[in-house]
Write a protein that holds these residues in place. Structure first.
Motif, PDB file in Angstrom:
ATOM      1  N   ARG A 202       0.827  -1.201   0.000  1.00  0.00           N
ATOM      2  CA  ARG A 202       0.000   0.000   0.000  1.00  0.00           C
ATOM      3  C   ARG A 202       0.871   1.266   0.000  1.00  0.00           C
ATOM      4  NH1 ARG A 202      -5.216  -0.154   2.359  1.00  0.00           N
ATOM      5  NH2 ARG A 202      -4.460  -1.708   3.840  1.00  0.00           N
ATOM      6  N   SER A 227       1.438  -6.916  -2.177  1.00  0.00           N
ATOM      7  CA  SER A 227       0.558  -7.317  -1.076  1.00  0.00           C
ATOM      8  C   SER A 227      -0.882  -7.273  -1.562  1.00  0.00           C
ATOM      9  CB  SER A 227       0.721  -6.365   0.109  1.00  0.00           C
ATOM     10  OG  SER A 227       0.149  -5.113  -0.235  1.00  0.00           O
ATOM     11  N   ARG A 228      -1.769  -7.829  -0.769  1.00  0.00           N
ATOM     12  CA  ARG A 228      -3.186  -7.760  -1.111  1.00  0.00           C
ATOM     13  C   ARG A 228      -3.654  -6.314  -1.208  1.00  0.00           C
ATOM     14  NH1 ARG A 228      -8.510  -9.068   2.625  1.00  0.00           N
ATOM     15  NH2 ARG A 228      -9.960  -8.144   1.149  1.00  0.00           N
ATOM     16  N   GLN A 241      -0.340 -10.999  -6.339  1.00  0.00           N
ATOM     17  CA  GLN A 241      -0.519 -11.112  -4.879  1.00  0.00           C
ATOM     18  C   GLN A 241       0.262 -12.272  -4.270  1.00  0.00           C
ATOM     19  OE1 GLN A 241      -4.511 -10.655  -3.290  1.00  0.00           O
ATOM     20  NE2 GLN A 241      -4.071 -12.163  -1.711  1.00  0.00           N
ATOM     21  N   VAL A 242       1.061 -11.930  -3.271  1.00  0.00           N
ATOM     22  CA  VAL A 242       1.821 -12.925  -2.513  1.00  0.00           C
ATOM     23  C   VAL A 242       1.133 -13.082  -1.167  1.00  0.00           C
ATOM     24  CG1 VAL A 242       4.017 -13.323  -1.317  1.00  0.00           C
ATOM     25  CG2 VAL A 242       4.013 -12.391  -3.641  1.00  0.00           C
ATOM     26  N   THR A 245      -3.496 -16.337   0.604  1.00  0.00           N
ATOM     27  CA  THR A 245      -4.522 -16.608  -0.391  1.00  0.00           C
ATOM     28  C   THR A 245      -4.084 -16.161  -1.770  1.00  0.00           C
ATOM     29  OG1 THR A 245      -5.565 -14.526   0.203  1.00  0.00           O
ATOM     30  CG2 THR A 245      -6.363 -16.490   1.299  1.00  0.00           C
ATOM     31  N   SER A 260       3.575  -3.811   5.327  1.00  0.00           N
ATOM     32  CA  SER A 260       3.655  -3.820   6.795  1.00  0.00           C
ATOM     33  C   SER A 260       4.062  -5.184   7.352  1.00  0.00           C
ATOM     34  CB  SER A 260       2.325  -3.382   7.406  1.00  0.00           C
ATOM     35  OG  SER A 260       1.309  -4.293   7.046  1.00  0.00           O
ATOM     36  N   GLN A 264      -0.993 -12.685   6.891  1.00  0.00           N
ATOM     37  CA  GLN A 264      -1.436 -13.253   5.615  1.00  0.00           C
ATOM     38  C   GLN A 264      -0.400 -13.015   4.519  1.00  0.00           C
ATOM     39  OE1 GLN A 264      -3.395 -11.173   7.462  1.00  0.00           O
ATOM     40  NE2 GLN A 264      -4.981 -12.554   8.212  1.00  0.00           N
ATOM     41  N   HIS A 265       0.334 -11.924   4.623  1.00  0.00           N
ATOM     42  CA  HIS A 265       1.395 -11.691   3.634  1.00  0.00           C
ATOM     43  C   HIS A 265       2.611 -12.568   3.952  1.00  0.00           C
ATOM     44  CE1 HIS A 265       3.383  -9.617   0.358  1.00  0.00           C
ATOM     45  NE2 HIS A 265       4.480  -9.593   1.103  1.00  0.00           N
ATOM     46  N   ASN A 279      10.781   0.250   4.831  1.00  0.00           N
ATOM     47  CA  ASN A 279       9.523   0.728   5.387  1.00  0.00           C
ATOM     48  C   ASN A 279       9.829   1.929   6.274  1.00  0.00           C
ATOM     49  OD1 ASN A 279       7.077   0.969   7.059  1.00  0.00           O
ATOM     50  ND2 ASN A 279       6.531  -1.011   6.147  1.00  0.00           N
ATOM     51  N   LEU A 298      10.313   5.113   1.076  1.00  0.00           N
ATOM     52  CA  LEU A 298      10.595   4.331  -0.129  1.00  0.00           C
ATOM     53  C   LEU A 298      10.812   5.206  -1.348  1.00  0.00           C
ATOM     54  CD1 LEU A 298       8.003   3.815  -2.333  1.00  0.00           C
ATOM     55  CD2 LEU A 298       7.045   2.837  -0.279  1.00  0.00           C
TER      56      LEU A 298
HETATM   57  C1  LIG Z   1      -8.853 -13.682   4.413  1.00  0.00           C
HETATM   58  C2  LIG Z   1      -7.706 -12.757   4.183  1.00  0.00           C
HETATM   59  C3  LIG Z   1      -6.737 -13.140   3.284  1.00  0.00           C
HETATM   60  C4  LIG Z   1      -5.660 -12.299   3.025  1.00  0.00           C
HETATM   61  N1  LIG Z   1      -4.714 -12.712   2.132  1.00  0.00           N
HETATM   62  C5  LIG Z   1      -3.646 -11.912   1.898  1.00  0.00           C
HETATM   63  C6  LIG Z   1      -2.606 -12.306   1.001  1.00  0.00           C
HETATM   64  O1  LIG Z   1      -2.652 -13.388   0.384  1.00  0.00           O
HETATM   65  N2  LIG Z   1      -1.566 -11.451   0.808  1.00  0.00           N
HETATM   66  C7  LIG Z   1      -1.456 -10.246   1.449  1.00  0.00           C
HETATM   67  O2  LIG Z   1      -0.473  -9.520   1.228  1.00  0.00           O
HETATM   68  N3  LIG Z   1      -2.417  -9.858   2.301  1.00  0.00           N
HETATM   69  C8  LIG Z   1      -3.513 -10.650   2.532  1.00  0.00           C
HETATM   70  N4  LIG Z   1      -4.485 -10.202   3.374  1.00  0.00           N
HETATM   71  C9  LIG Z   1      -4.437  -8.802   3.853  1.00  0.00           C
HETATM   72  C10 LIG Z   1      -3.510  -8.557   5.031  1.00  0.00           C
HETATM   73  O3  LIG Z   1      -4.221  -8.819   6.233  1.00  0.00           O
HETATM   74  C11 LIG Z   1      -3.063  -7.066   5.037  1.00  0.00           C
HETATM   75  O4  LIG Z   1      -4.181  -6.232   5.064  1.00  0.00           O
HETATM   76  C12 LIG Z   1      -2.207  -6.679   3.828  1.00  0.00           C
HETATM   77  O5  LIG Z   1      -1.160  -7.625   3.645  1.00  0.00           O
HETATM   78  C13 LIG Z   1      -1.637  -5.298   4.031  1.00  0.00           C
HETATM   79  O6  LIG Z   1      -0.933  -4.871   2.884  1.00  0.00           O
HETATM   80  P1  LIG Z   1       0.217  -3.770   3.025  1.00  0.00           P
HETATM   81  O7  LIG Z   1       1.273  -4.268   3.924  1.00  0.00           O
HETATM   82  O8  LIG Z   1       0.619  -3.404   1.637  1.00  0.00           O
HETATM   83  O9  LIG Z   1      -0.579  -2.513   3.607  1.00  0.00           O
HETATM   84  P2  LIG Z   1      -0.469  -1.825   5.031  1.00  0.00           P
HETATM   85  O10 LIG Z   1      -0.678  -2.795   6.121  1.00  0.00           O
HETATM   86  O11 LIG Z   1      -1.332  -0.636   4.955  1.00  0.00           O
HETATM   87  O12 LIG Z   1       1.045  -1.378   5.112  1.00  0.00           O
HETATM   88  C14 LIG Z   1       1.614  -0.383   4.320  1.00  0.00           C
HETATM   89  C15 LIG Z   1       3.030  -0.164   4.841  1.00  0.00           C
HETATM   90  O13 LIG Z   1       3.702   0.765   4.013  1.00  0.00           O
HETATM   91  C16 LIG Z   1       4.497   1.603   4.817  1.00  0.00           C
HETATM   92  N5  LIG Z   1       4.677   2.869   4.078  1.00  0.00           N
HETATM   93  C17 LIG Z   1       3.725   3.772   3.724  1.00  0.00           C
HETATM   94  N6  LIG Z   1       4.280   4.787   3.043  1.00  0.00           N
HETATM   95  C18 LIG Z   1       5.619   4.534   2.964  1.00  0.00           C
HETATM   96  C19 LIG Z   1       6.720   5.230   2.414  1.00  0.00           C
HETATM   97  N7  LIG Z   1       6.573   6.392   1.756  1.00  0.00           N
HETATM   98  N8  LIG Z   1       7.939   4.685   2.546  1.00  0.00           N
HETATM   99  C20 LIG Z   1       8.133   3.513   3.198  1.00  0.00           C
HETATM  100  N9  LIG Z   1       7.117   2.817   3.745  1.00  0.00           N
HETATM  101  C21 LIG Z   1       5.870   3.321   3.631  1.00  0.00           C
HETATM  102  C22 LIG Z   1       3.714   1.780   6.095  1.00  0.00           C
HETATM  103  O14 LIG Z   1       4.580   2.113   7.149  1.00  0.00           O
HETATM  104  C23 LIG Z   1       3.077   0.399   6.268  1.00  0.00           C
HETATM  105  O15 LIG Z   1       3.884  -0.432   7.080  1.00  0.00           O
HETATM  106  C24 LIG Z   1      -5.559 -11.044   3.662  1.00  0.00           C
HETATM  107  C25 LIG Z   1      -6.533 -10.685   4.593  1.00  0.00           C
HETATM  108  C26 LIG Z   1      -7.598 -11.517   4.860  1.00  0.00           C
HETATM  109  C27 LIG Z   1      -8.618 -11.109   5.844  1.00  0.00           C
END
Ligand SMILES: Cc1cc2nc3c(=O)[nH]c(=O)nc-3n(C[C@H](O)[C@H](O)[C@H](O)COP(=O)(O)OP(=O)(O)OC[C@H]3O[C@@H](n4cnc5c(N)ncnc54)[C@H](O)[C@@H]3O)c2cc1C
Ligand SMILES: Nc1ncnc2c1ncn2[C@@H]1O[C@H](COP(=O)(O)O)[C@@H](O)[C@H]1O
Lengths: 317, 249
Positions: A202, A227-228, A241-242, A245, A260, A264-265, A279, A298
């Motif tokens: 994200r 990520s998701r 998606q890694v 799921t 983050s 799940q990731h 991060n 980043l």
């Molecule tokens: C049933 C189910 C299945 C799921 N399956 C998967 C799956 O297969 N894969 C998966 O990935 N997720 C899965 N998820 C979702 C998972 O729970 C998380 O919501 C998801 O992985 C979060 O993605 P993220 O880390 O990209 O986003 P976030 O958790 O929002 O993290 C974003 C990160 O980016 C950092 N960031 C932001 N801006 C900057 C910047 N400018 N420079 C450096 N760092 C920055 C932040 O500090 C934060 O740590 C599933 C969830 C459920 C409920």
């Protein structure tokens, strides 16, 4: 004992996932037969015949099998399975779609996504997003198994000389039709087999910003994942998606950028040999499992990474 | 059109799972339990079909202990019309669940059964496909789009290479992926209303399904721990470590 391996392919090429499944099958003990189902896929059968450890190839081709619709393929697997102690498929989306349907026809409790073969009837599989590893023993006469490809080395693609035997399909079940596919075009290595993977989350903020990761990926010969959250936001297609799921990867190097580290990731990448992350939040859980964590923005760090790799003349291996 | 939605009570996706010291399983005592996230998406889709006038009735089904009722109440609060609870305390394997669902399908004659693609506890990803095989119905798995027109449906499936479109005859089985929809939160009035909706109780024996497991769990162990947590101070240091220390680039 004899083991039937369901080949994963696209009618043109045998996918590498099949090679991992052949290795797993070999560990169950017995002759390995590979089943190639499709249409116009003689080349796939020829490739399967060359795989080391394969004793025989069965080839079923007709129009109703072209797109490997589960409704048309499962009855064929069930019919052929009678002669085997195990039927094994890689846990790709094709294997996951077809195998349980065949299991229903055979009245078998499939063992999904195994990561180890303990013996001919005992297997280890991850549960709860890989937070626990269950050792299970199957009492079914014919064991149906899907294999997590990343934990079994690929069988040698060359050196074998199995015979290819044609078998008939069971016809069109008339329940489903293939209407088309929109597959991601990608010059980079495949996510599940790449030596290096760089994934964005994200934190990337947009699909355009993924170009930064692609530039680094091109230098390292890496695949790009996500990520998701990045997929849900539409930055990149679903097949990036890694995770629990999505796809499971275990490269030599995994670089997580703006991710983050939700469980799940982690489920999809924590078996990577080396994990690096970038991060800006030093409290992000990804740091707890990373071998090399960099607390940084980043948008500064990724271009800097590209510059440093270029400066040092580091290239894809 | 009648739609059945099987929903499973599982450990909440946010909970950190702990393996029991005696390696007999996972510790579920005093742990927050919720509806399997994929099943929320399945309920949402079914309720949307009803709101669109495509579906006439949505029936939620759960197999599991007494407390699975809470999961069914959640489905009812989201908009399901009634529920069926197959009360069972022991382990339930996907094949058993599918056999019980097949029996219920026989009694209820739905046009569509919408399941989650996978339960986040056993991560089996089997039940929908098994049910389709048992019934001899078409299956649309891992779907991210659904279109129903007349007696036919068209689904978009998330596959390893991208997306795939499949046409299916009704009746059919669907299993849903994460991007099909965003499930709603039940409103307080709907939670109150759900309390009055009917939950029929059954046992596996009522359905004539044998619950002897086919798989014996010999051991549940913790995965090997990673020794992470090291930080680097700059990109130059990161590249140096990856190149010279780890030797991976
Ligand atoms: C049933 C189910 C299945 C799921 N399956 C998967 C799956 O297969 N894969 C998966 O990935 N997720 C899965 N998820 C979702 C998972 O729970 C998380 O919501 C998801 O992985 C979060 O993605 P993220 O880390 O990209 O986003 P976030 O958790 O929002 O993290 C974003 C990160 O980016 C950092 N960031 C932001 N801006 C900057 C910047 N400018 N420079 C450096 N760092 C920055 C932040 O500090 C934060 O740590 C599933 C969830 C459920 C409920
Ligand atoms: N005990 C259960 N009760 C109701 N539905 C279930 C149960 N077990 C599995 N399911 C359904 O089957 C789907 C896939 O589960 P699984 O095959 O176990 O990964 C779930 O998302 C549910 O829709």
């Amino acid at each position: 004992m004899a083991i039937l391996v369901y080949a994963d392919h696209n009618n043109q090429e045998l996918s590498s996932a099949t090679l991992n499944a052949v290795t797993a099958a070999g560990q169950m003990g017995g002759d390995v037969t590979v089943l190639v189902v499709g249409e116009g896929c003689d080349a796939v059968a020829q490739a399967a015949a060359k795989v080391q450890g394969v004793a025989k190839v069965l080839l079923a081709q007709d129009a109703s099998l072209k797109d490997q619709l589960a409704e048309n393929v499962a009855p064929l697997i069930a019919k052929l399975a009678e002669g085997y102690s195990h039927v094994v498929a890689p846990a790709t989306t094709t294997g996951k779609n077809i195998m349980p349907r065949a299991a229903a026809l055979l009245d078998t409790q499939q063992v999904s996504d195994i990561i180890a073969v303990e013996s001919a009837d005992t297997f280890i599989r991850p549960i709860y997003a890989g937070n626990a590893l269950a050792t299970v023993q199957s009492s079914d006469a014919i064991k149906l198994i899907t294999v997590r490809t990343t934990t079994f080395a690929p069988a040698e693609a060359e050196g074998g000389s199995a015979s290819v035997e044609n078998v008939d399909g069971t016809g069109d079940a008339g329940l489903s039709t293939f209407e088309g596919a929109a597959l991601s075009e990608n010059e980079r290595p495949e996510l599940t087999t790449a030596r290096v993977v760089i994934s964005g989350g994200r934190g990337m903020q947009s699909g355009d910003n993924f170009k930064m990761l692609e530039e680094v990926a091109d230098i390292l010969g890496a695949a790009v994942g996500a990520s998701r959250a990045a997929v849900d936001a539409g930055y990149v297609p679903n097949d990036y998606q890694v995770g629990q799921t999505g796809k499971v990867v275990a490269p030599e190097l995994y670089i997580a950028v703006g991710i983050s580290g939700a469980i799940q990731h982690l489920a999809g990448m924590k078996d990577s040999k080396v994990i690096a992350c970038i991060n800006k939040d030093e409290e992000a859980p990804i740091f707890q499992i990373a071998d090399f964590g960099l607390v940084a923005d980043l948008f500064q760090a990724v271009p800097e990474l590209k510059g440093e790799l270029e400066k040092q003349g580091i290239q894809a291996r | 059109m009648k739609v059945l939605v099987p929903v499973k009570r599982v450990i909440d996706y946010n909970v950190k799972v702990r393996v029991k010291a005696d390696q007999s399983g996972v510790d579920l005592a005093n742990v927050k339990m919720s509806m399997n996230p994929f099943d929320e998406i399945a309920v949402e889709e079914a309720v949307r079909l009803k709101e669109a006038g495509t579906a006439t009735e949505v029936v939620a089904i759960s197999m599991g202990p007494e407390q699975s009722q809470e999961t069914l109440r959640t489905a009812l609060a989201m908009g399901a019309d009634r529920a069926i609870h197959v009360v069972h305390d022991g382990e339930l394997e996907p094949l058993m669940v599918a056999k019980m669902l097949a029996k219920i399908v026989g009694e209820e004659s739905p046009d569509l059964v919408v399941l989650g693609k996978q339960a986040i506890d056993d991560d089996a990803n089997q039940t929908g496909q098994l049910l389709a095989g048992l019934l001899g119905w078409g299956q649309g798995t891992f779907i991210s789009k659904l279109k129903i027109e007349g007696g036919a449906i068209s689904v978009t499936r998330e596959v390893d290479g991208g997306l795939e479109k499949i046409g299916l005859k009704l009746p059919a089985i669907l299993t849903v992926d994460l991007r099909l929809n965003e499930p709603r939160y039940a409103s307080l009035p709907n939670i109150m209303k759900a309390r009055k909706k009917e939950i029929a109780k059954k046992s596996p024996a009522d359905l004539g399904v044998d619950t002897t497991p086919r798989l014996k769990t010999l051991k549940v162990a913790e995965p090997p721990k990673r020794q992470g947590g090291k930080k680097v101070g700059s990109i130059a240091e990161l590249v140096d470590k990856l190149h010279n220390e780890a030797g991976v680039i």
